[in-house]
Design an enzyme around this catalytic site. Structure first.
Site, PDB file in Angstrom:
ATOM      1  N   CYS B  53      -2.349  -5.821  -2.273  1.00 50.59           N
ATOM      2  CA  CYS B  53      -1.604  -6.001  -1.043  1.00 50.59           C
ATOM      3  C   CYS B  53      -0.133  -6.317  -1.314  1.00 50.59           C
ATOM      4  O   CYS B  53       0.287  -6.486  -2.445  1.00 50.59           O
ATOM      5  CB  CYS B  53      -2.232  -7.113  -0.217  1.00 50.59           C
ATOM      6  SG  CYS B  53      -2.165  -8.713  -1.028  1.00 50.59           S
ATOM      7  N   ALA B  56       0.569  -9.397  -3.307  1.00 51.43           N
ATOM      8  CA  ALA B  56       0.315  -9.207  -4.735  1.00 51.43           C
ATOM      9  C   ALA B  56       1.513  -8.558  -5.413  1.00 51.43           C
ATOM     10  O   ALA B  56       1.855  -8.882  -6.554  1.00 51.43           O
ATOM     11  CB  ALA B  56      -0.939  -8.358  -4.944  1.00 51.43           C
TER      12      ALA B  56
END
Lengths: 474, 533
Positions: B53, B56
C-alpha cells in the site's frame, strides 16, 4: 500520572508487543480444511500480514484482499469485496471463506456481514462456499482478541444442532503447528475421539510433496465443526479468554456442551490436569508411554533445578502463553520477575496474581505493554533470561539478556512452526532450552564476572566485549 | 509459447482474462511497433497480489531508512508494527552523528475512541513524549488509512510541533488506500523531501560531488557502492535514503550530479531537483560487474576530466583483479541456467545484468508496482494516460531556484552527451530482454504457480511472500528484498558474493533429493486419487 505506576499511560507505543486484530483472526481460518481468507480493506493489510506470517511459519501464506482504493473509500467498497470473493472462489474453489475487515473498512462503515449475505443471495443457484464474516477493525484490539473473535465466529457460523455423540471438542489458542500435533498425539494416545479447532498442524507446516497445492491439505473438517454442539464436552485451552470471546462458552450457553476451560498443557501440573480430565471423561487409562514421558520430565526437572533457581525471567507475548509459561517457571524455581503482554487482558492479571501470591518477590505484571516499558523495568531487576517472541531480541542487543524464542512471531530464526512446548515432552524440550540458555549465559560471562570480583579496581579490558552488533540489526 | 501464455490466462473469468492479458508481454523485438504493457492500474481484488500500500511505499521504503528522524506512525498499531525493522536497510552512526532510530517503532496505537473523537490530541502527546525521552532533531509523521478518513490534520500538528519544540517535523499523508500500490507512497515521500528538506543545508561540496538516489542500503549495498565511488574520488553528498540522514539530504541540491539507482521510487525527486536546481541525473546500475563498469565510465564521461577517467579505469582494474577469480570459480556452476525475477521497482531489471555476468538467462521478469516507463522506457511518459488514481497523488510544479539553480554542462555538451549515456533517461526493462522471454506486471500467486510449471526456471528471485511457494514447488528461491540475510550484492564485491550465493544455492544437496513435479512426467495427481477412492 503516579511516579511509581508500572503501567503509566503513554500516548506513544514504542516498540510494540502486539499486532492488530485481523492478523490474529486469519490464523483460525488457516486451520480449517480447504479455507481461504479475504481481507476487506487496503491491499497493504493483506500483504503485510502475509509477509509476517510467511516469515514466521516458513510457509506460503495466501490471503486475498479486496484492494480498496481512494474511490472505494468515497463510494464504498462493496463492489470490490464482491468482485474479490468471486475471483477468489473461481480460482481457488474453497469450501469455506473467511471475510475479515480492517480499520479502513470499519471506519467508512462497511458491513461485511450484510455484504456476505447479499453476495450469497446473488449467487443463489450456484454452489457457493460457506462464508464467515468477522468484523476485525485494527483499532478494536490486539491479534489475541482477533484470534478468539474469529474462532468464536467460526463456531457460531458453522455449528448446527446435533444429536449427542461421543466426540470431545478441543479448542486451542494460537500455538505452533508442532504444538497442535503434540496435543493430537496426546488425544490419540488417550484414545479420545475429538474435533480439534483450529488444526494448523499441516496447513501451516506442510511437508514437502511432489505436487504443490495452493490450498495446503489438512485442517479441521467443516462438517466436524458443524457437529460440535453434539459433543460430550469442550476442552478449551483459554484460561485467559474473556467470556464474550470464548467459543467454548458459546457452545456451553447455546448448546449445553459442558466447558472445561484449562490453561495450555505446559508443565507437570497443567499436563496432569489435562490428562486426568481426559481420563475422567472417557474412562481410558493414561498409557505407560505417557507416564514414561512424565517421568522423564520430572527427571529433567530434578537434574536442572540447581541451575534454574538462578534464573530471573522476563516473559512476554500473548496472554495464554504468558500464563502457561508462568506456571512452568513456578514449577522449576525460576523467578518470574516481569510478566508482560501487549494485549489488554484483565483476566491474565488476576490469574498471574493468584499464581505468584506466595512468591518471595512480587512479580511485575504489565498488561497492554510495549518493549520500551519492558526494557525499562528490566534495567534494575538483574534479569538473566527472556522468554517470548523474537521482537524481544532488543533485550539481547541492548541489554545482553539472552532470549528463548517462542510464541509469535519468530522472525530472526528459522522454524517458528516447529517450536514445541506443550505436553510432557514439549515441556522437557523447552525446559532444557531454558536451562541451557541460563548455563550458556553464565559461562559466557564467567571470566568477566570473576575478573570483576577479584580485580575490582582494574579497568575492564576489551577482551570481554559483548556481542552486541553495532547497528542492532541482523 | 504464445499458446502456453494464453492457456494460463484462459482459466480466468472473462473480465480478468482481458485485464491480465494486458499485463503480460512476450518479448518480440521484431514486432513493428514498440511493445506496450499495462501497468500501475488497480489491482484485481481477490487474486492474491504481492502489491503493498501507499503507507508501505512512503514509510516502509523511502523515508523509513532515514536514521536521524523518529518516525511516528499515526494510526492503529498494526501498520507501525508490520513496518518495524522488516526491510534490511542498514544504517550506522558515522563520525559526528548521534542519532539512529532505525531499531525503533513508534505508533500512536489509536483505539476505537480515538477513531470516533479524533486522534490529533494523542498524536500531539505522542510527539511530546518522544521529544522528552529522545530529544530528536527530526520527527516524521506517517498517517494510515483511518487517519485520512477521520480527518486528523497531521500537517497542522507538524506545524504546531515545529513551533513548540524547535525541531523539524515532517508530515506524510500516506494513507494506505491512496494510489494503487506502494508507488503512490514513493511519490508522496519524494514530495515531502523536496518541499521540506532538500535545499535547507549549505555544506560546501566539491567538483565531483554526487547524490546516490534510490539506493536503500539493503544488506550494506550502499556502503559497497560508496566505497568504490570514494576510491575514485567522488564525494557522496547524500544517499536517498539508505543509511541516509536529514542532515545530509538537506545538502542534496549542492551536488553536481544525481545518480539514480532505483528509478521507480526516486525518479520524482531526481526530476524535481533538476527543475529546481538544474542538476542532471544519470541512470546507473551498480548491480552486476559489467553494469558497474559501465555506470562508472558514464559518470567519468559526464565530468569529462582526463585524471578522473584514468583513475576510474585504474580502480576498475584493481577491483576486477580482486573479484574475478571468485566469480570465475563459481561461474561454471551457473552457466546455462535460467532465472525468473519478480521484485519491486528496479531489481527485476538490475539483477538481469548480474545473471548475465554468471552466464545465466532471464526467462521471466516483472515488477510489483511499476509504471509503464519502467517497462517501456521514459520516452513513453508523455503517452501515459492519467487516471483517477494517479491524479489523486499531488504533482508539484516547481520553479528554478533563484539562488541555487545552475547547469553543470553547457547545452551543447549536454546534447552530445545525452546521445552517449543515459542522461535524464531510463530505457526500461523490455529493451534488454531477449525475444520470447516473458515480461509480467503484478504477477499473482496463481500465475507464479503456472509460470513455474511452464518455464521451469532454475531459480526464481522474489520476496518472502513468494519464497515458500517457490520452495514448495522444488525450485531455488533467492529473496532480493532482504537477500536472505546475506549481501551486499551491489558493487564489485557484491557481485562476487552473489556469484557464491547463487552457485551454492543452485547446487545445494537437497535439490538432488527432491524433484520438481515436471521432471517426473506424467503428473500423477489424478490417478493416485482415483486409486485411493
Amino acid at each position: 500520572m503516579m511516579k511509581d505506576d508500572p503501567n503509566p499511560v503513554r500516548s506513544v507505543a514504542e516498540n510494540p508487543c502486539n499486532m492488530c486484530m485481523p492478523l490474529g483472526a486469519i490464523i483460525p481460518f488457516k486451520g480449517i480444511e480447504n479455507c481461504m481468507v479475504i481481507i476487506h480493506g487496503s491491499q497493504g493489510c493483506a500483504t503485510y500480514m502475509r509477509r509476517h506470517m510467511a516469515e514466521h511459519f516458513n510457509e506460503p501464506v495466501d490471503i486475498a484482499s479486496s484492494s480498496i482504493t481512494e474511490r472505494g473509500t468515497i463510494y464504498g467498497g462493496e463492489a470490490n469485496l464482491k468482485h474479490g470473493l468471486n475471483n477468489l472462489i473461481q480460482l481457488y474453489q474453497p469450501a469455506v471463506v473467511g471475510i475479515l475487515s480492517t480499520c479502513l473498512a470499519e471506519t467508512i462503515g462497511e458491513d461485511i456481514v450484510r455484504i456476505a449475505g447479499v453476495f450469497q443471495e446473488e449467487q443463489a443457484g450456484s454452489e457457493t462456499p460457506a462464508m464467515i464474516p468477522v468484523p476485525t477493525p485494527g483499532y478494536g484490539g490486539s491479534h489475541f482478541e482477533g484470534y478468539f473473535l474469529a474462532l468464536t465466529g467460526i463456531v457460531t457460523a458453522l455449528a448446527q444442532p446435533t444429536r449427542r455423540h461421543d466426540r470431545i471438542n478441543v479448542l486451542v489458542p494460537h500455538i505452533s503447528p508442532a504444538d497442535v500435533r503434540e496435543i493430537k498425539r496426546l488425544l490419540e494416545l488417550m484414545q479420545v475421539q475429538y474435533t480439534l479447532l483450529p488444526d494448523v498442524s499441516a496447513t501451516l507446516d506442510a511437508p514437502y510433496t511432489q505436487i504443490y497445492r495452493k490450498i495446503p491439505a489438512g485442517g479441521t473438517v467443516p462438517a466436524d465443526i458443524a457437529a460440535m454442539p453434539g459433543a460430550r464436552a469442550t476442552i478449551q485451552f483459554g484460561a485467559t479468554v474473556e467470556d464474550e470471546l470464548s467459543p467454548g462458552k458459546y457452545l456451553e450457553i447455546n448448546h449445553g456442551v459442558p466447558l472445561y476451560n484449562l490453561s495450555l498443557p505446559m508443565g507437570i501440573v497443567a499436563c496432569d490436569r489435562f490428562l486426568n480430565l481426559l481420563e475422567t471423561l472417557t474412562g481410558n487409562e493414561i498409557p505407560k508411554q505417557l507416564l514414561d514421558e512424565r517421568g522423564r520430565l520430572l527427571d529433567a526437572m530434578v537434574d536442572a533445578h540447581k541451575y534454574n533457581r538462578e534464573g530471573r525471567a522476563v516473559v512476554f507475548g500473548e496472554p495464554e502463553m504468558v500464563y502457561a509459561l508462568g506456571q512452568v517457571l513456578a514449577e522449576n524455581g525460576i523467578t518470574p520477575v516481569i510478566l508482560a503482554t501487549g494485549s489488554k487482558s484483565p483476566r491474565l492479571k488476576e490469574l498471574l496474581l493468584d499464581l505468584t501470591a506466595d512468591n518471595d518477590e512480587e512479580p511485575l505484571i504489565l498488561i497492554d505493554s510495549d518493549f520500551a516499558q519492558i526494557r525499562k523495568h528490566c534495567a534494575d531487576k538483574r534479569i538473566n533470561l527472556a522468554i517470548g517472541n523474537s521482537d524481544g531480541r532488543i533485550l539481547t542487543e541492548k541489554d545482553g539478556i539472552p532470549l528463548v524464542r517462542m510464541g509469535f512471531p519468530v522472525h530472526d530464526r528459522i522454524g517458528g512452526q516447529r517450536i514445541l512446548t506443550v505436553g510432557y515432552t514439549g515441556t522437557t524440550q523447552l525446559l532444557d532450552l531454558i536451562t541451557n540458555t541460563l548455563l550458556a549465559n553464565k559461562l559466557k560471562h564467567y571470566r568477566e564476572n570473576m575478573y570483576a570480583k577479584h580485580f575490582p579496581f582494574q579497568p575492564k579490558t576489551i577482551m570481554f566485549k559483548g556481542e552486541v552488533s553495532d547497528d542492532g540489526q541482523f | 509459447m504464445k499458446d502456453h501464455l494464453s492457456r494460463i490466462v484462459d482459466k480466468y473469468p472473462a473480465n480478468i482474462f482481458k485485464n491480465r492479458k494486458e499485463h503480460i508481454v512476450l518479448v518480440d523485438h521484431d514486432s513493428e511497433n514498440p511493445q506496450t504493457i499495462t501497468a500501475n492500474t488497480r489491482t484485481i481484488p481477490g487474486i492474491i497480489t504481492s502489491r503493498g500500500c501507499c503507507y508501505a511505499g512512503c514509510k516502509g521504503v523511502v523515508i523509513g531508512p532515514i536514521k536521524d528522524a523518529i518516525t511516528i506512525t499515526h494510526g492503529p498499531i498494526g501498520c507501525g508494527y508490520y513496518s518495524w525493522a522488516t526491510r534490511r536497510n542498514k544504517a550506522r552512526l558515522e563520525e559526528g552523528e548521534t542519532d539512529n532510530y532505525l531499531n525503533y517503532c513508534f505508533s500512536t496505537d489509536l483505539q476505537e475512541g480515538d477513531i470516533v473523537f479524533g486522534g490529533e490530541k494523542k498524536l500531539k502527546r505522542a510527539i511530546k513524549e518522544v521529544v522528552e525521552i529522545f530529544h530528536p532533531q527530526n520527527i516524521m509523521i506517517c498517517s494510515t488509512c483511518p487517519v485520512g478518513l477521520i480527518g486528523d490534520d497531521i500537517n497542522a500538528v507538524a506545524a504546531w510541533a515545529e513551533q513548540e519544540f524547535h525541531i523539524k517535523v515532517l508530515a506524510f499523508s500516506c494513507e494506505g488506500y491512496k494510489g494503487v500500490t506502494q508507488s503512490a507512497g514513493h511519490h508522496i515521500a519524494n514530495n515531502g523531501l523536496i518541499k521540506n528538506v532538500v535545499g535547507t543545508g549549505n555544506t560546501v561540496t566539491g567538483k565531483y560531488s554526487v547524490n546516490l538516489l534510490g539506493e536503500y542500503n539493503i544488506g550494506g549495498d550502499s556502503w559497497e557502492i560508496e566505497r568504490v565511488l570514494t576510491r575514485i574520488g567522488y564525494e557522496v553528498v547524500s544517499v536517498m535514503t539508505g543509511n541516509g540522514s536529514i542532515a545530509k539530504i538537506k545538502n542534496a541540491h549542492l551536488a553536481n550530479l544525481n545518480l539514480v539507482q532505483c528509478y521507480r521510487s526516486i525518479n520524482y525527486i531526481a526530476e524535481m531537483i533538476q527543475t529546481k536546481y538544474g542538476t542532471d541525473w544519470l541512470k546507473v546500475n551498480f548491480i552486476g560487474v559489467q553494469s558497474c563498469i559501465e555506470s562508472l565510465r558514464d559518470m567519468a564521461r559526464y565530468f569529462d576530466d582526463p585524471v578522473l577517467i584514468a583513475r576510474t579505469e585504474e580502480v576498475i582494474a584493481e577491483e576486477l583483479d580482486e573479484i574475478m577469480p571468485v566469480i570465475n570459480h563459481y561461474q561454471p556452476l551457473c552457466v546455462g541456467k535460467t532465472a525468473a525475477l519478480f521484485v519491486g521497482g528496479s531489481r527485476a531489471l538490475h539483477y538481469q545484468y548480474l545473471f548475465q555476468d554468471l552466464g545465466m538467462e532471464t526467462v521471466l521478469a516483472g515488477f510489483e508496482f511499476a509504471h509503464r516507463d519502467d517497462y517501456e522506457g521514459s520516452e513513453v511518459i508523455p503517452f501515459i494516460k492519467e487516471d483517477a488514481d494517479s491524479k489523486n497523488i499531488e504533482t508539484l510544479h516547481l520553479e528554478p531556484d533563484e539562488k541555487h539553480y545552475r547547469l553543470v554542462l553547457s547545452r551543447e555538451k549536454y546534447e552530445t552527451l545525452k546521445k552517449q549515456i543515459p542522461l535524464n533517461y531510463f530505457g526500461g526493462m523490455i529493451k534488454v530482454m531477449k525475444n520470447n522471454s516473458v515480461v509480467i506486471d503484478d504477477i499473482n500467486h496463481y500465475e507464479i504457480d503456472e509460470f513455474l510449471k511452464l518455464l521451469k526456471p532454475d531459480i526464481f528471485c522474489a520476496g518472502i511472500k513468494e519464497k515458500y511457494q517457490i520452495h514448495k514447488s522444488g525450485v531455488f528461491s533467492k529473496q532480493l528484498h532482504s537477500y536472505d540475510y546475506t549481501g551486499p550484492y551491489a558493487g564489485f564485491k557484491g557481485a562476487a558474493a552473489f556469484a557464491r550465493d547463487i552457485a551454492l544455492g543452485l547446487t545445494a544437496p537437497v535439490w538432488n533429493m527432491i524433484r520438481p513435479p515436471w521432471k517426473t512426467e506424467p503428473m500423477l495427481e489424478g490417478s493416485l486419487i482415483k486409486e485411493v477412492i
